[in-house]
Design a protein around this motif. Structure first.
Motif, short mmCIF file in Angstrom:
data_model
loop_
_atom_site.label_atom_id
_atom_site.label_comp_id
_atom_site.label_asym_id
_atom_site.label_seq_id
_atom_site.Cartn_x
_atom_site.Cartn_y
_atom_site.Cartn_z
N GLY A 22 0.85 -1.20 0.00
CA GLY A 22 0.00 0.00 0.00
C GLY A 22 0.87 1.24 0.00
N SER A 23 0.37 2.29 0.66
CA SER A 23 1.12 3.55 0.67
C SER A 23 2.18 3.56 1.78
N GLY A 24 2.07 2.59 2.68
CA GLY A 24 2.98 2.58 3.83
C GLY A 24 2.49 3.47 4.95
N GLU A 25 1.32 4.09 4.76
CA GLU A 25 0.79 4.98 5.82
C GLU A 25 0.07 4.17 6.90
N GLN A 26 -0.25 2.87 6.61
CA GLN A 26 -0.89 2.04 7.64
C GLN A 26 0.06 1.91 8.84
N THR A 27 -0.51 1.79 10.02
CA THR A 27 0.34 1.81 11.21
C THR A 27 0.37 0.47 11.93
N ASN A 69 3.24 -2.57 22.49
CA ASN A 69 3.84 -1.25 22.64
C ASN A 69 2.92 -0.22 21.99
N SER A 70 2.61 0.84 22.71
CA SER A 70 1.68 1.82 22.14
C SER A 70 2.41 2.91 21.36
N ASP A 71 3.70 2.70 21.11
CA ASP A 71 4.46 3.64 20.28
C ASP A 71 4.15 3.30 18.81
N GLU A 72 3.13 3.99 18.28
CA GLU A 72 2.61 3.64 16.95
C GLU A 72 3.48 4.24 15.83
N ARG A 73 3.79 3.43 14.83
CA ARG A 73 4.61 3.91 13.71
C ARG A 73 3.96 3.50 12.40
N SER A 74 4.15 4.33 11.38
CA SER A 74 3.67 3.91 10.07
C SER A 74 4.67 2.88 9.51
N VAL A 75 4.18 2.07 8.60
CA VAL A 75 5.03 1.04 7.99
C VAL A 75 6.19 1.70 7.25
N ARG A 76 5.90 2.82 6.63
CA ARG A 76 6.95 3.55 5.90
C ARG A 76 8.04 4.04 6.87
N GLU A 77 7.59 4.54 8.03
CA GLU A 77 8.53 5.01 9.04
C GLU A 77 9.43 3.86 9.51
N LEU A 78 8.82 2.69 9.70
CA LEU A 78 9.61 1.53 10.12
C LEU A 78 10.67 1.22 9.07
N SER A 98 19.32 0.09 0.50
CA SER A 98 18.02 -0.34 -0.03
C SER A 98 17.08 0.84 -0.26
N ARG A 99 16.21 0.67 -1.27
CA ARG A 99 15.17 1.67 -1.53
C ARG A 99 13.82 1.04 -1.23
N LEU A 100 12.78 1.88 -1.12
CA LEU A 100 11.44 1.35 -0.86
C LEU A 100 10.79 0.94 -2.18
N ALA A 101 10.12 -0.23 -2.18
CA ALA A 101 9.37 -0.69 -3.36
C ALA A 101 7.91 -0.91 -2.93
N PHE A 102 7.01 -0.15 -3.54
CA PHE A 102 5.61 -0.22 -3.10
C PHE A 102 4.85 -1.30 -3.86
N ARG A 103 4.03 -2.09 -3.14
CA ARG A 103 3.24 -3.20 -3.71
C ARG A 103 1.80 -3.07 -3.25
N PRO A 104 0.84 -3.73 -3.99
CA PRO A 104 -0.57 -3.63 -3.58
C PRO A 104 -0.79 -4.25 -2.19
N LEU A 105 -1.73 -3.68 -1.47
CA LEU A 105 -2.05 -4.14 -0.11
C LEU A 105 -2.73 -5.52 -0.16
N PRO A 106 -2.28 -6.49 0.66
CA PRO A 106 -2.95 -7.80 0.66
C PRO A 106 -4.37 -7.70 1.24
N GLU A 107 -5.18 -8.74 0.95
CA GLU A 107 -6.56 -8.77 1.42
C GLU A 107 -6.60 -8.78 2.96
N ASP A 108 -7.54 -8.01 3.52
CA ASP A 108 -7.79 -7.99 4.97
C ASP A 108 -6.64 -7.41 5.79
N ASP A 109 -5.69 -6.74 5.14
CA ASP A 109 -4.57 -6.16 5.88
C ASP A 109 -5.10 -5.01 6.74
#
Ligand code: NAD
Length: 326
Positions: free
Chosen positions: A211-216, A247-256, A268-279
């Motif tokens: 996805g966009s990597g904005e999911q946390t 841990n309640s220290d929430e991070r976006s996937v992109r931040e990780l 390494s660079r980031l490579a964006f892929r479609p979000l899997p079902e039910d993610d």
């Protein structure tokens, strides 16, 4: 003196990632530990250092086929279940049955021995949540027909079995809803986000962000989690209902991903892929209940935990060690 003359703590799933850390901690605290594991995702290497300890023994068995056990069992931790999507989806029927039949068998064992019982449940019982952060009274939003259902619904059924045993048989049961946990000892191939990102960074491969990597997500270091499990077992009065541990220290996937690149000094660079079902789009525990009842909170910061994990994984892979300290 034989193991069976002592009060025994059973750790089902003790050869797995969290289970092995838990066995080690319990032995450090003086317990006699019986690890029950079918070595589906667990590995001998996780417990090899514990084998010489006379207070540690291993029973290679599937909990779905477990019947009576001899000895004086006083504590049972049930961590036996594949936990990462590629592993639990490999044989989904078996995953569901492990969580239902296996949990039922271990609860029967607790009943027969009058043992205290801790169930490793999961934040996946909240599904793709529409409440944020998730507290224990949130009932969840789970798809019962999707590819994650074998695990999510298996864990929900296991929780139902636990609380039925409290009501029907008066067993002392405690349920931990574990959120994303990471640390040394995870399988490099387990498909979970922290290991996947670290392995990709250490190999200099593109880091796959869905996805966009904005999911946390929120990431709990394994030592913190294990401390929470032990406190949950040992607290005199069982908290009413399940307890979030995470841990309640929430991070976006992109931040990780960016944090992993910085820590390992990777190109390494980031490579964006479609979000899997039910993610799930977000995941963050409300840990007020654990704070109040167990006096527990995670203490290892993400950077520290990631660095320890990166160093361990680098050794596992024979890759260059994690380059930089944060
Ligand atoms: P893991 O796969 O490393 O460990 C699971 C262990 O259970 C393995 O040793 C495996 O061989 C064993 N096992 C599986 N099915 C079994 C069966 N039928 N009979 C006997 N043993 C069996 O996973 P983990 O990350 O250590 O997770 C441990 C527990 O914590 C699991 O119940 C999981 O659902 C729960 N949990 C973990 C996380 C996490 O982020 N690691 C998050 C939420 C919940």
């Amino acid at each position: 003196m034989s193991l069976h003359e002592h009060p025994i703590t059973v750790v089902a799933g003790g050869a797995g990632f969290i289970g092995a850390h838990l066995c080690r901690k319990l032995l450090d605290r003086g317990a006699h530990v019986l690890c029950i594991d079918n070595f589906d995702t667990g590995r001998e290497v996780n417990i090899a250092d514990l084998r010489p300890d006379g207070r540690f023994s291993v029973l290679a068995r599937d909990i779905s086929e477990l019947a009576e056990l001899p000895g004086r069992i006083v504590r049972i931790f049930n961590l036996a279940s594949p936990a990462s999507p590629p592993h639990y989806q490999r044989d989904p029927v078996r995953t569901l049955m492990t969580n239902v039949l296996g949990t039922g068998n271990l609860l029967a064992l607790a009943r027969a021995h009058g043992a205290r019982y801790v169930q490793a449940s999961t934040s996946e019982v909240y599904g793709d949540p529409d409440r944020h952060p998730q507290s224990e009274d949130y009932l969840g939003r789970v798809n019962c027909t999707g590819p994650r259902a074998c695990y999510d619904e298996g864990k929900r059924a296991a929780e139902a079995l636990c609380f039925d045993h409290v009501r029907v048989a008066g067993i002392d049961v405690r349920v931990a809803r574990i959120f994303n946990t990471y640390g040394p000892g995870m399988r490099a191939d387990d498909g979970r986000i922290v290991t996947t990102f670290l392995v990709q960074a250490l190999r200099g491969e593109p880091i796959t962000v869905f996805g966009s990597g904005e999911q946390t997500r929120s990431f709990c270091y394994v030592d913190d989690l294990v401390e929470g499990l032990v406190r949950l077992m040992e607290v005199d009065t069982a908290p009413e209902g399940p307890v979030n541990l995470g841990n309640s220290d929430e991070r976006s996937v992109r931040e990780l991903a960016e944090c992993v690149i910085a820590l390992t000094g990777s190109k390494s660079r980031l490579a964006f892929r479609p979000l899997p079902e039910d993610d799930p789009r977000c995941r963050c525990p409300d840990i007020s209940r654990a704070r109040t009842h167990l006096g527990w909170r995670p203490v290892v910061p993400l950077d520290d935990g990631l660095l320890r994990t990166a160093r361990w994984l680098a050794r596992e892979l024979g890759a260059a060690p994690a380059a930089r300290r944060p």
